[in-house]
Design a protein around this motif. Sequence first.
Motif, mmCIF file in Angstrom:
data_model
loop_
_atom_site.group_PDB
_atom_site.id
_atom_site.type_symbol
_atom_site.label_atom_id
_atom_site.label_comp_id
_atom_site.label_asym_id
_atom_site.label_seq_id
_atom_site.Cartn_x
_atom_site.Cartn_y
_atom_site.Cartn_z
ATOM 1 N N ARG A 152 19.133 73.017 74.834
ATOM 2 C CA ARG A 152 19.418 71.789 74.587
ATOM 3 C C ARG A 152 19.072 71.738 73.085
ATOM 4 N N LEU A 153 19.886 70.689 72.493
ATOM 5 C CA LEU A 153 19.603 70.402 70.805
ATOM 6 C C LEU A 153 18.405 69.820 70.646
ATOM 7 N N GLY A 154 17.547 70.370 69.793
ATOM 8 C CA GLY A 154 16.022 69.999 69.391
ATOM 9 C C GLY A 154 15.093 70.339 70.364
ATOM 10 N N GLU A 155 15.389 71.418 71.440
ATOM 11 C CA GLU A 155 14.393 71.662 72.178
ATOM 12 C C GLU A 155 13.310 72.664 71.641
ATOM 13 N N GLU A 156 13.963 73.455 70.515
ATOM 14 C CA GLU A 156 12.825 74.540 70.093
ATOM 15 C C GLU A 156 11.704 73.713 69.279
ATOM 16 N N GLU A 157 12.081 72.486 68.513
ATOM 17 C CA GLU A 157 11.153 71.688 67.737
ATOM 18 C C GLU A 157 10.120 71.136 68.982
ATOM 19 N N LEU A 185 14.324 81.400 74.306
ATOM 20 C CA LEU A 185 15.277 80.750 73.378
ATOM 21 C C LEU A 185 15.514 81.659 71.939
ATOM 22 N N ARG A 186 14.367 81.731 71.431
ATOM 23 C CA ARG A 186 14.486 82.644 70.238
ATOM 24 C C ARG A 186 14.928 83.983 70.269
ATOM 25 N N ARG A 187 14.775 84.676 71.402
ATOM 26 C CA ARG A 187 15.085 85.881 71.511
ATOM 27 C C ARG A 187 16.861 85.994 71.669
ATOM 28 N N HIS A 193 22.345 86.460 69.486
ATOM 29 C CA HIS A 193 23.455 86.162 68.934
ATOM 30 C C HIS A 193 23.660 85.791 67.397
ATOM 31 N N ALA A 194 22.711 86.234 66.531
ATOM 32 C CA ALA A 194 22.779 85.817 65.199
ATOM 33 C C ALA A 194 22.863 84.534 64.960
ATOM 34 N N THR A 195 22.322 83.520 65.497
ATOM 35 C CA THR A 195 22.336 82.033 65.571
ATOM 36 C C THR A 195 20.994 81.432 65.556
ATOM 37 N N SER A 196 20.983 80.095 65.196
ATOM 38 C CA SER A 196 19.711 79.345 65.516
ATOM 39 C C SER A 196 19.597 79.200 67.023
ATOM 40 N N VAL A 197 18.509 78.693 67.184
ATOM 41 C CA VAL A 197 18.133 78.021 68.579
ATOM 42 C C VAL A 197 19.194 76.990 68.828
ATOM 43 N N ASP A 198 19.224 75.973 67.989
ATOM 44 C CA ASP A 198 20.061 74.902 68.026
ATOM 45 C C ASP A 198 21.624 75.400 68.281
ATOM 46 N N GLY A 199 21.811 76.365 67.144
ATOM 47 C CA GLY A 199 23.130 76.987 67.207
ATOM 48 C C GLY A 199 23.577 77.606 68.787
#
Length: 572
Positions: free
Chosen positions: A204-209, A308-310, A315-321
């Motif tokens: 989900r968007l913003g989940e990493e933060e 999430l970070r793995r 997929h060579a993107t950010s967590v939000d990506g």
Amino acid sequence: MLRSLSIRNVVLIDRLDLGFEAGLCVLTGETGSGKSILLDALGLAIGFRADADLVASGAGQSSVAAEFELAPDHPARAILLDQGLDADDEVVVLRRVVSERGRSRAFVNDQPVSVALLRRLGETLVEVHGQFETHGLLDPATHVRFVDAYGRHLDLVDVVADAWEGWRTARIALVVAEEAQRRARADEEFLRHAAEELARIDPRLGEEEALAESRAVLMHGEAILGAMNEAQADLARGGGIEVNLRQALLKLERAKAKAPGRLDAPIAQLERALIELNEGTAELERAAAGLDLDPAGLERAEERLFELRRLARKHATSVDGLVSLRADIDKKLSELDDGGAALVRLARAVETTRAAYAAAAQKLSAARVATGDRLRDAVERELPALMLASARFRVGLAALAEADWGPGGAERVIFEVQTNPNTAAGPLNRIASGGELSRIMLALKVALAEADPVSTLVFDEVDAGVGGAAAAAVGERLARLGERVQVLVVTHSPQVAARGRQQWRIAKVADGGANRTEVAVLSRPERAEEIARMLAGASVTAEARAAALSLLAGSEEAAKKANAKPKKTKAV
């Protein structure tokens, strides 16, 4: 049209400034007098090949400047605008400088430009036809433009171009979609695995933060809770801040009546402080009650963040990506699962736009066939008087393979000529000899006068090899052409010279042991003498002078009759 030509240090010309009029201008003189030098100089100004031999002996460089008057809609203006040059002036000046080593520089309105640009502009301004050098109509690529302009169906050309663009766009869309699906099919196994993995994790968007913040709190939970407890103890110490505030407010309320208005502000501030204190204390209690010190919560947060970070690194993107990546993969799989319905729709669009193009191109082709017949008849009407009675002209239309269709239509247009009954027809420049070619070009130019955007035509000895009635016919057609555009003619024919509105005499004179070329504009008496010389040769007789006057009088009478007729004049 050409207004003026300034020449410096070109072969035998040291310095020469010529001013040209509209209509037919003839250049006469003895063979070898330097008429070709003038054409070479003009050719330099309009972008022809530079040659060090054109630089006068002893001069470091030569230069030529040609000034042209432009109509508001002249094609040269569009070229100037496209190159960021001023296109608002009434005139444009093309200038060329050639060094003794053969290197040249080009200028337009005193702005340096490439020679290629100078030539592009020159091709819209001047067309040269001679026995040995020519351009314009001899380039088959220009023929379709002349036919379309002559037939006045440029609107059909625009429709075909628009239809071509629609078809091209549809084909590109189909190719892109097919390639995308091909790649998707090749990667289908990977896409489905990735989709399942993303669906299981459900980023989900913003989940990493949010997880990082939660993890930090859980890692320092005991310290945070201790600080909260100490803060609550400090607030309750000595009876509590709330009790002290209330006592202070009570005392001030009692004294308020004795000091009207003076205690209102402090009482209001203390009341707000009491409210803020109560809200802050309540928030502190809620925060302390909601603090989760369960070690399992920290473990869950760390595991979720790691997963999430793995996946983002994979997929060579950010967590939000990951959120947009999941949507993109789902879209590709949906397109695969729908059985290629999108491809079917795009293929149908290609068929529709192709049919629209084919219909428009067919209509344009029919118009070109009809126009070709009319142009053939117009040209062939001119040929007998030019001693080309056996010649046949035709507009050839060759259908193109579908792979070669384009925005200009579905056929190639080429002007062909048959000079003798026992020879095959072929392209102009491959079939006609030098003299024949110039006269055929003259006939073509007479027919195409209103369809040709070029405003200055140059004919170099178009009368070569003809005389008498044929030369008179050449002169009559040049004069007729001069009613619509500016025509410059190098001629040895008195019949042609007499037709000119303006006549220049070119002569080679000895000057201090060296030769130089002189050019003079002739008055009417001087024209009569020059034409008499052309008739009689070295020894001018009274009969020759009388014949010259008769030719001039006849030409002037013909010009009066032509001017009395209503006609369309081409803007130059």
